[in-house]
Design an enzyme around this catalytic site. Sequence first.
Site, short mmCIF file in Angstrom:
data_model
loop_
_atom_site.label_atom_id
_atom_site.label_comp_id
_atom_site.label_asym_id
_atom_site.label_seq_id
_atom_site.Cartn_x
_atom_site.Cartn_y
_atom_site.Cartn_z
N LYS A 67 0.80 -1.23 0.00
CA LYS A 67 0.00 0.00 0.00
C LYS A 67 0.83 1.27 0.00
CE LYS A 67 -3.96 -2.26 2.17
NZ LYS A 67 -4.93 -2.27 3.28
N GLU B 206 -6.57 13.19 -2.74
CA GLU B 206 -6.11 13.91 -1.55
C GLU B 206 -5.94 12.96 -0.36
OE1 GLU B 206 -7.44 17.69 1.28
OE2 GLU B 206 -8.46 17.31 -0.62
N ASP C 75 -9.34 2.68 3.03
CA ASP C 75 -9.23 1.93 4.28
C ASP C 75 -9.72 2.75 5.46
OD1 ASP C 75 -8.23 -0.48 3.38
OD2 ASP C 75 -6.13 0.08 3.60
N ALA D 293 1.83 1.32 12.12
CA ALA D 293 2.16 2.57 11.42
C ALA D 293 2.40 2.32 9.94
CB ALA D 293 3.39 3.22 12.05
N GLY D 294 1.83 1.24 9.40
CA GLY D 294 1.99 0.91 7.99
C GLY D 294 0.97 1.60 7.12
N GLY D 295 0.76 1.06 5.91
CA GLY D 295 -0.13 1.70 4.95
C GLY D 295 -1.55 1.84 5.45
N ILE E 267 -8.35 -4.86 12.15
CA ILE E 267 -8.55 -4.92 10.70
C ILE E 267 -8.29 -6.31 10.13
CG2 ILE E 267 -7.95 -2.48 10.50
CD1 ILE E 267 -5.42 -3.40 8.96
N GLY F 203 -12.81 -6.85 11.56
CA GLY F 203 -12.18 -6.20 10.41
C GLY F 203 -12.98 -6.23 9.13
#
Length: 295
Positions: free
Chosen positions: A75, A87, A112, A137-139, A226, A249
């Site tokens: 991602k 945006e 997401d 703290a990923g996509g 998730i 999730g």
Amino acid sequence: MTSHPITGHTRVYAHFADPVAHVRTPEVMNRFFRQRGIDAVVVPYQVGVEDLPQAVAAARSWKNLAGIGVTMPHKEHIAGLLDDLTEDAVRAGASNVIRRLPDGRLLGGQYDGPGLVAGLLAHGVRLEGARVLLLGAGGSARAVAMALAAVGVSRLDIRNRTTARAVELAERVSGVHPAVRCEVREENTVAGVDVLVNTTSVGMRGTDPLPVDLTALTAATAVSDIIMKPTRTRLLDHAQRAGCPVVPGIHMLLNQLGPTADFLGLTPTLEPSGEPDPPELTDPLAHASDAAEVA
């Protein structure tokens, strides 16, 4: 029930992941397309990180391609390979939905975060003014963090295995939403949290530990994960037994389906199939299974 055969008119929606056998998006989205009479089909593609630039470049020439869905670990990386970003995708620094434009250019979107927020709100979770702990703290975490800040949480703490990534995300959120107090949480605790959201992969395997120490968890804290399979992760199981409101999730995915179809420009042209959602979608916690799957 109406069956929709794949023909030369059918639009293709590719889904990039690695590994790919665990994803639920093709199954759920193909059902969604049939239910609404959309002549499109989702096909999963296993694409390694090293092959992602080549796969993205090839997609520009696939004229019947509606777009590409993106799952971990791509991602963040894929956002830098596209021609333009919405945006929301720019703010998150990650894309999970890509539209192929008629001239072959690729436009990245991000659903997401809005999907997860919609799922929480639909379950009666109050977000405005809430204190939220975000794990990861990923996509996906980037998108979720921006969406939570946009709906007015008062505080957003980020806990991640790599502290530097948590710091970068906290700074990114603060730059866009300065009214939200966004900080890195070093302590392994859920004390003082109204909403807990896990965006990490911890919990996909039955042998995984809890993603955070739940000693301080109370029934007043809403908990979301998730991870989509197992539906009842150790985190959600513990939270449910503690009396917490829980949001599986799958709801992050279900609340993206309509917006994703709109973003891709896919409209009904066939008779709706009339098939109902299966029990594991209508009441996911009552129909939990064991294999690990994600969006």
